[in-house]
Design a protein around this motif. Structure first.
Motif, PDB file in Angstrom:
ATOM      1  N   SER A  35      47.463   7.324  -7.152  1.00  0.00           N
ATOM      2  CA  SER A  35      47.893   6.196  -6.322  1.00  0.00           C
ATOM      3  C   SER A  35      49.300   5.737  -6.689  1.00  0.00           C
ATOM      4  CB  SER A  35      46.901   5.043  -6.414  1.00  0.00           C
ATOM      5  OG  SER A  35      46.925   4.468  -7.698  1.00  0.00           O
ATOM      6  N   ARG A  36      49.770   6.061  -7.903  1.00  0.00           N
ATOM      7  CA  ARG A  36      51.119   5.658  -8.310  1.00  0.00           C
ATOM      8  C   ARG A  36      52.199   6.492  -7.627  1.00  0.00           C
ATOM      9  NH1 ARG A  36      48.785   5.466 -13.701  1.00  0.00           N
ATOM     10  NH2 ARG A  36      49.791   7.449 -14.147  1.00  0.00           N
ATOM     11  N   TRP A  37      51.873   7.728  -7.252  1.00  0.00           N
ATOM     12  CA  TRP A  37      52.924   8.588  -6.711  1.00  0.00           C
ATOM     13  C   TRP A  37      52.622   9.162  -5.328  1.00  0.00           C
ATOM     14  CZ3 TRP A  37      51.858  13.582  -5.375  1.00  0.00           C
ATOM     15  CH2 TRP A  37      50.708  14.158  -5.928  1.00  0.00           C
ATOM     16  N   MET A  50      44.136   4.375  -3.366  1.00  0.00           N
ATOM     17  CA  MET A  50      43.815   5.785  -3.150  1.00  0.00           C
ATOM     18  C   MET A  50      42.400   6.032  -3.659  1.00  0.00           C
ATOM     19  SD  MET A  50      45.556   8.670  -2.364  1.00  0.00           S
ATOM     20  CE  MET A  50      44.923  10.301  -2.167  1.00  0.00           C
ATOM     21  N   GLU A  51      41.581   6.634  -2.830  1.00  0.00           N
ATOM     22  CA  GLU A  51      40.222   7.021  -3.237  1.00  0.00           C
ATOM     23  C   GLU A  51      40.232   8.516  -3.506  1.00  0.00           C
ATOM     24  OE1 GLU A  51      37.523   5.962  -0.092  1.00  0.00           O
ATOM     25  OE2 GLU A  51      38.488   4.022   0.175  1.00  0.00           O
ATOM     26  N   VAL A  59      35.981  14.048  -1.304  1.00  0.00           N
ATOM     27  CA  VAL A  59      36.958  13.542  -0.343  1.00  0.00           C
ATOM     28  C   VAL A  59      37.960  12.646  -1.055  1.00  0.00           C
ATOM     29  CG1 VAL A  59      37.224  12.092   1.722  1.00  0.00           C
ATOM     30  CG2 VAL A  59      35.283  13.659   1.533  1.00  0.00           C
ATOM     31  N   GLU A  60      39.220  12.725  -0.605  1.00  0.00           N
ATOM     32  CA  GLU A  60      40.215  11.747  -1.022  1.00  0.00           C
ATOM     33  C   GLU A  60      40.753  11.080   0.234  1.00  0.00           C
ATOM     34  OE1 GLU A  60      43.360  13.469  -3.301  1.00  0.00           O
ATOM     35  OE2 GLU A  60      44.171  14.604  -1.640  1.00  0.00           O
ATOM     36  N   ARG A  61      41.146   9.802   0.078  1.00  0.00           N
ATOM     37  CA  ARG A  61      41.531   9.027   1.260  1.00  0.00           C
ATOM     38  C   ARG A  61      42.562   7.975   0.876  1.00  0.00           C
ATOM     39  NH1 ARG A  61      39.682   4.515   4.496  1.00  0.00           N
ATOM     40  NH2 ARG A  61      39.623   5.151   6.687  1.00  0.00           N
ATOM     41  N   SER A  62      43.517   7.794   1.780  1.00  0.00           N
ATOM     42  CA  SER A  62      44.528   6.759   1.608  1.00  0.00           C
ATOM     43  C   SER A  62      44.866   6.203   2.988  1.00  0.00           C
ATOM     44  CB  SER A  62      45.791   7.350   0.959  1.00  0.00           C
ATOM     45  OG  SER A  62      46.786   6.365   0.824  1.00  0.00           O
ATOM     46  N   VAL A  63      45.038   4.884   3.070  1.00  0.00           N
ATOM     47  CA  VAL A  63      45.398   4.226   4.321  1.00  0.00           C
ATOM     48  C   VAL A  63      46.576   3.307   4.030  1.00  0.00           C
ATOM     49  CG1 VAL A  63      44.620   2.672   6.154  1.00  0.00           C
ATOM     50  CG2 VAL A  63      42.997   4.256   5.110  1.00  0.00           C
TER      51      VAL A  63
END
Length: 157
Positions: A35-37, A50-51, A59-63
């Motif tokens: 999530s930092r980069w 960030m998941e 799964v990874e996910r970002s909104v």
């Protein structure tokens, strides 16, 4: 109505990091580190955390938004293959305000480079309806890797 189109493109980025493979690999595997980069250019105040469920099938996910009040971008990826400290293969799609704009297959390879790490990212993309483009994605990926480089350097210091 948007004219429908499909564009295919592939790009590869190679980058050397002054950090051991395990640290660079973990920067992709750990949600807090990623999530930092990963979001790079987005405004952190407009971004959800960030998941990352880092396992094959996970799964990874970002909104988030690129600009205050701008469109909402949703990134969702699925890990297809993971070999610790060697490679990560994932598929992902990106949507803008709920409309899918691209679907990609990405491989990340990690190799020794002296005391550091040689990273190779290969992105094979399908860009939909002119709403996303390979050169935008490549520029965004390069920007993310710049932020990763700074993050790893700060962790060294």
């Amino acid at each position: 109505m948007t004219e429908r189109s499909t564009t295919h493109a592939t790009f590869t980025i190679e980058r050397s990091f002054d950090a051991p493979i395990a640290r660079v690999f973990d920067a992709w595997a750990d949600a807090k580190a990623k999530s930092r980069w990963f979001a790079g250019a987005t405004d952190a105040s407009e971004r959800e955390a960030m998941e990352v469920d880092f396992r094959v099938g996970g799964v990874e996910r970002s909104v988030g938004t690129l600009l205050d009040g701008g469109p909402v971008y949703t990134y969702e990826g699925v890990f297809q293959d993971i070999v610790r400290n060697e490679r990560i293969v994932l598929t992902h799609h990106i949507s803008r305000d709920g409309e899918r704009i691209s679907v990609n297959l990405v491989s990340i390879q990690f190799a020794p480079d002296g005391d550091g790490t040689r990273l190779t990212v290969t992105d094979q993309g399908t860009y939909l309806d002119g709403l996303d483009q390979a050169h935008w994605r490549e520029a965004g990926t390069r920007s993310q890797l710049d932020v990763l480089q700074r993050d790893l350097s700060q962790q060294n210091g």
